[in-house]
Design a protein around this motif. Structure first.
Motif, PDB file in Angstrom:
ATOM      1  N   PRO A 152       0.834  -1.209   0.000  1.00  0.00           N
ATOM      2  CA  PRO A 152       0.000   0.000   0.000  1.00  0.00           C
ATOM      3  C   PRO A 152       0.866   1.256   0.000  1.00  0.00           C
ATOM      4  N   MET A 153       0.258   2.363  -0.417  1.00  0.00           N
ATOM      5  CA  MET A 153       0.991   3.623  -0.452  1.00  0.00           C
ATOM      6  C   MET A 153       1.540   3.941   0.937  1.00  0.00           C
ATOM      7  N   PRO A 154       2.753   4.487   1.008  1.00  0.00           N
ATOM      8  CA  PRO A 154       3.387   4.696   2.316  1.00  0.00           C
ATOM      9  C   PRO A 154       2.615   5.678   3.187  1.00  0.00           C
ATOM     10  N   GLN A 155       2.536   5.362   4.451  1.00  0.00           N
ATOM     11  CA  GLN A 155       1.792   6.167   5.406  1.00  0.00           C
ATOM     12  C   GLN A 155       2.307   7.603   5.462  1.00  0.00           C
ATOM     13  N   ILE A 156       3.615   7.765   5.285  1.00  0.00           N
ATOM     14  CA  ILE A 156       4.183   9.110   5.347  1.00  0.00           C
ATOM     15  C   ILE A 156       3.603   9.995   4.252  1.00  0.00           C
ATOM     16  N   GLU A 157       3.307   9.425   3.090  1.00  0.00           N
ATOM     17  CA  GLU A 157       2.701  10.199   2.011  1.00  0.00           C
ATOM     18  C   GLU A 157       1.223  10.467   2.293  1.00  0.00           C
ATOM     19  N   LEU A 158       0.554   9.510   2.888  1.00  0.00           N
ATOM     20  CA  LEU A 158      -0.850   9.721   3.241  1.00  0.00           C
ATOM     21  C   LEU A 158      -1.011  10.882   4.203  1.00  0.00           C
ATOM     22  N   VAL A 159      -0.013  11.089   5.061  1.00  0.00           N
ATOM     23  CA  VAL A 159      -0.063  12.159   6.056  1.00  0.00           C
ATOM     24  C   VAL A 159       0.379  13.491   5.471  1.00  0.00           C
ATOM     25  N   THR A 160       1.446  13.481   4.656  1.00  0.00           N
ATOM     26  CA  THR A 160       2.050  14.745   4.222  1.00  0.00           C
ATOM     27  C   THR A 160       1.635  15.188   2.821  1.00  0.00           C
ATOM     28  N   ASN A 161       1.069  14.289   2.028  1.00  0.00           N
ATOM     29  CA  ASN A 161       0.748  14.605   0.634  1.00  0.00           C
ATOM     30  C   ASN A 161      -0.593  13.961   0.260  1.00  0.00           C
ATOM     31  N   PRO A 162      -1.632  14.161   1.091  1.00  0.00           N
ATOM     32  CA  PRO A 162      -2.852  13.348   0.972  1.00  0.00           C
ATOM     33  C   PRO A 162      -3.633  13.550  -0.322  1.00  0.00           C
ATOM     34  N   LYS A 163      -3.732  14.772  -0.815  1.00  0.00           N
ATOM     35  CA  LYS A 163      -4.535  15.001  -2.022  1.00  0.00           C
ATOM     36  C   LYS A 163      -3.886  14.350  -3.243  1.00  0.00           C
ATOM     37  N   ALA A 164      -2.571  14.455  -3.329  1.00  0.00           N
ATOM     38  CA  ALA A 164      -1.876  13.835  -4.445  1.00  0.00           C
ATOM     39  C   ALA A 164      -1.961  12.312  -4.356  1.00  0.00           C
ATOM     40  N   VAL A 165      -1.863  11.767  -3.138  1.00  0.00           N
ATOM     41  CA  VAL A 165      -1.982  10.319  -2.972  1.00  0.00           C
ATOM     42  C   VAL A 165      -3.359   9.846  -3.409  1.00  0.00           C
ATOM     43  N   ALA A 166      -4.383  10.599  -3.066  1.00  0.00           N
ATOM     44  CA  ALA A 166      -5.743  10.217  -3.467  1.00  0.00           C
ATOM     45  C   ALA A 166      -5.863  10.147  -4.982  1.00  0.00           C
ATOM     46  N   ARG A 167      -5.252  11.088  -5.678  1.00  0.00           N
ATOM     47  CA  ARG A 167      -5.285  11.053  -7.139  1.00  0.00           C
ATOM     48  C   ARG A 167      -4.468   9.878  -7.668  1.00  0.00           C
ATOM     49  N   ALA A 168      -3.356   9.577  -7.004  1.00  0.00           N
ATOM     50  CA  ALA A 168      -2.521   8.448  -7.424  1.00  0.00           C
ATOM     51  C   ALA A 168      -3.262   7.133  -7.254  1.00  0.00           C
ATOM     52  N   VAL A 169      -3.931   6.969  -6.127  1.00  0.00           N
ATOM     53  CA  VAL A 169      -4.666   5.732  -5.851  1.00  0.00           C
ATOM     54  C   VAL A 169      -5.757   5.511  -6.897  1.00  0.00           C
ATOM     55  N   ALA A 170      -6.317   6.592  -7.403  1.00  0.00           N
ATOM     56  CA  ALA A 170      -7.366   6.476  -8.424  1.00  0.00           C
ATOM     57  C   ALA A 170      -6.847   5.872  -9.721  1.00  0.00           C
ATOM     58  N   THR A 171      -5.523   5.845  -9.921  1.00  0.00           N
ATOM     59  CA  THR A 171      -4.962   5.236 -11.136  1.00  0.00           C
ATOM     60  C   THR A 171      -4.764   3.731 -10.984  1.00  0.00           C
ATOM     61  N   LEU A 172      -4.965   3.202  -9.777  1.00  0.00           N
ATOM     62  CA  LEU A 172      -4.797   1.768  -9.547  1.00  0.00           C
ATOM     63  C   LEU A 172      -5.992   0.990 -10.085  1.00  0.00           C
ATOM     64  N   LYS A 173      -5.842  -0.316 -10.143  1.00  0.00           N
ATOM     65  CA  LYS A 173      -6.915  -1.186 -10.621  1.00  0.00           C
ATOM     66  C   LYS A 173      -7.899  -1.560  -9.516  1.00  0.00           C
ATOM     67  N   GLY A 174      -7.698  -1.021  -8.349  1.00  0.00           N
ATOM     68  CA  GLY A 174      -8.559  -1.340  -7.223  1.00  0.00           C
ATOM     69  C   GLY A 174      -8.152  -0.533  -6.015  1.00  0.00           C
ATOM     70  N   PRO A 175      -8.570  -0.955  -4.817  1.00  0.00           N
ATOM     71  CA  PRO A 175      -8.259  -0.201  -3.601  1.00  0.00           C
ATOM     72  C   PRO A 175      -6.779  -0.246  -3.261  1.00  0.00           C
ATOM     73  N   ASP A 176      -6.383   0.659  -2.391  1.00  0.00           N
ATOM     74  CA  ASP A 176      -4.974   0.776  -1.989  1.00  0.00           C
ATOM     75  C   ASP A 176      -4.641  -0.315  -0.968  1.00  0.00           C
ATOM     76  N   THR A 177      -4.574  -1.555  -1.444  1.00  0.00           N
ATOM     77  CA  THR A 177      -4.262  -2.708  -0.593  1.00  0.00           C
ATOM     78  C   THR A 177      -3.186  -3.549  -1.251  1.00  0.00           C
ATOM     79  N   GLY A 178      -2.705  -4.520  -0.506  1.00  0.00           N
ATOM     80  CA  GLY A 178      -1.699  -5.427  -1.042  1.00  0.00           C
ATOM     81  C   GLY A 178      -2.231  -6.405  -2.065  1.00  0.00           C
ATOM     82  N   GLY A 179      -3.533  -6.458  -2.226  1.00  0.00           N
ATOM     83  CA  GLY A 179      -4.124  -7.385  -3.180  1.00  0.00           C
ATOM     84  C   GLY A 179      -4.407  -6.810  -4.547  1.00  0.00           C
ATOM     85  N   THR A 180      -4.215  -5.509  -4.733  1.00  0.00           N
ATOM     86  CA  THR A 180      -4.508  -4.861  -6.011  1.00  0.00           C
ATOM     87  C   THR A 180      -3.301  -4.958  -6.938  1.00  0.00           C
ATOM     88  N   PRO A 181      -3.467  -5.519  -8.129  1.00  0.00           N
ATOM     89  CA  PRO A 181      -2.330  -5.671  -9.046  1.00  0.00           C
ATOM     90  C   PRO A 181      -1.887  -4.344  -9.640  1.00  0.00           C
TER      91      PRO A 181
END
Length: 525
Positions: free
Chosen positions: A490-519
């Motif tokens: 999953p995306m690093p916690q430090i980015e979730l805390v310090t760069n949350p809006k950009a991380v949210a946009r990044a997660v939207a490019t994944l094939k699923g949720p921000d978990t270890g099971g998403t390819p």
């Protein structure tokens, strides 16, 4: 490396390094000293020393606890190479998919603070003045950042250093990042090839911890890295993969070809961090798939990778991932890794031959013949360890990976006929189906790349080979499939805390949720 050089590195990097935290953007992007052109020219140290540091931190060389979290307790284990006998955190940890965010920050933190930052600094000083140093930084940066992208997916690459006060520092999707990697490698290869062809003096020697300043070797490495990344995306983006792969294959300087070409960072006199993890802490042992495959094939590299147990000179035992471990002593007697020298290996010439073998399966121009490349990959790996019986090994069409027996707990066994136990033999069969040929290539590549777990994990995710054993205990809470294995961190916690809006946009490019099971983007399995 002499002690004066290490001291110099620390002195220079005290100026260069800072956190990648976006809350401290002004601080980390400000150079507190203004260097004159004369200082810039003096021995090239202002650019060279940071790039030495960047090489050393591809896997942090002087901090084994951080190295353990940077790669060992994720990719080295997920790849099927190694396993920890230690029941970290009450036996709920990465080895059984109980992912720990404070572990999984480390690959990101080390690479951005110690590699991306230093490469960016060196490029800012080299740009417009020293094109060879700029190109060298491009290659090192791609080597570091493709590894990070293959862990998390989206990364901060082309937008690095560009802060929007409202929106943060933006990410590239993994596809965008890969396209940028190809562009940077293409530019770097063109630049260094021009220097080589012109006979211009080569200026890296004092800072190059891999090839001692040989530009030709860096071009070979960059070409092979380009081919690696092209093969990586061959399923999801075949047109781009072929374009990039053929550019690497047909470049006149070529690829890595012999063990002397291996990309390995010299960290001397510091000991290899895997030695500390295995022997000082007893936190590392052979994996069950390694036992199954190497003993099943009677592979002579076995003794070059692992140490027999106390049960006998030829007895090797590996630990299965994701099992119940009550105490470290339960499995600490299993096979240790051999003690490594003072070089950290990131790419072998054998890998290049296996990449060519797969490229030949797809008919890429310049790839040659798949069978010949496969055989050369095996013999090159054998030569790396001065083993002489490659022909007998590669003509073995009988032996297969062995069933796995855990002498401590039969619940962990993998018996004959289990679908996770490979039935592939070693000898090349020209009449075999493409998937059988691919399994042979990737299985032998997996063996030859040891101990570089990051690349082995990536190739397992891409191809499903070699066949590995799923975890027995899955502590992911349903976010990671036992049968499909872990696909990313999953995306690093430090980015979730310090760069949350950009991380949210990044997660939207994944094939699923921000978990270890998403390819990842290139992962079609």
């Amino acid at each position: 490396m002499k002690s004066w050089k290490i001291n110099t590195l620390f002195a220079v990097m005290a100026v260069v390094l800072a956190s990648a935290c976006t809350k401290r953007f002004d601080e980390i992007n400000r150079n507190p000293f203004d260097f004159t052109e004369e200082e810039l020219k003096a021995d090239y140290r202002l650019m060279g020393e940071p790039l030495s540091q960047a090489q050393l931190n591809l896997l942090i060389y002087n901090d084994p606890p951080t190295a353990q979290l940077q790669q060992n307790l994720n990719a080295d284990i997920f790849s099927g190479y190694m396993m920890a006998p230690t029941p970290f955190e009450g036996n709920i940890n990465n080895t059984n998919y109980g992912l720990l965010y404070y572990w999984n920050n480390k690959p990101w933190q080390v690479t951005y603070s110690n590699v991306m930052k230093t490469c960016d600094f060196a490029q800012s000083k080299a740009k417009g003045h020293y094109a060879d140093f700029y190109a060298w930084a491009q290659i090192i940066k791609v080597e570091a950042m493709h590894r990070i992208s293959d862990i998390y997916g989206p990364v901060i690459y082309t937008k690095y250093g560009i802060l929007n006060e409202e929106m943060g520092i933006d990410y590239d999707s993994q596809q965008e990042a890969y396209y940028a990697f190809f562009k940077d490698l293409d530019e770097a290869v063109d630049t260094l090839t021009g220097f080589i062809n012109s006979g211009f003096p080569q200026r890296f020697a004092a800072f190059d911890l891999v090839y001692k300043g040989d530009y030709t070797q860096w071009v070979k490495f960059a070409n092979t890295l380009r081919l690696r990344l092209a093969i990586r995306i061959s399923g999801i983006d075949p047109k781009k993969a072929r374009e990039e792969g053929e550019a690497a294959l047909r470049h006149p300087i070529g690829l890595l070809t012999t063990p002397a070409d291996n990309f390995a960072v010299n960290i001397s006199p510091v000991t290899h961090p895997l030695n500390i993890m295995c022997y000082t802490w007893a936190d590392l042992r052979m994996s069950a798939p390694m036992e199954s495959i190497l003993t099943g094939y009677k592979d002579p590299r076995l003794a070059h990778y692992f140490v027999p147990t106390d049960d006998g000179v030829n007895v090797y035992h590996g630990i299965r991932n994701g099992i119940k471990i009550a105490a470290k002593e339960e499995y600490s007697g299993f096979s240790q890794l051999v003690k490594f020298d003072n070089k950290i290996l990131f790419m072998t010439a054998a890998e290049a031959w296996f990449l060519k073998a797969e490229a030949a399966l797809y008919g890429w121009l310049g790839a040659g013949n798949a069978a010949t490349n496969y055989a050369t990959g095996i013999s090159t790996s054998f030569n790396q360890y001065s083993i002489t019986n490659a022909n007998a090994y590669m003509n073995n069409n009988v032996d297969k990976p062995h069933p796995y027996t855990d002498p401590q707990n039969g619940d962990n066994n993998v018996p004959e006929g289990d679908p996770h136990l490979s039935t592939i033999t070693i000898k090349w069969e020209e009449s075999a189906a493409l998937q059988q040929k691919l399994e042979r290539i990737i299985t032998q590549k997996w063996i030859a790349m040891f101990p570089e777990g990051q690349e082995a994990w990536s190739e397992f995710r891409r191809t499903g080979y070699p066949k590995l054993f799923p975890v027995v205990i899955n502590n992911s809470g349903g976010t990671i499939s036992t049968e499909k294995f872990i696909r990313r961190l999953p995306m690093p916690q430090i980015e979730l805390v310090t760069n949350p809006k950009a991380v949210a946009r990044a997660v939207a490019t994944l094939k699923g949720p921000d978990t270890g099971g998403t390819p990842l983007w290139w992962d079609l399995r």
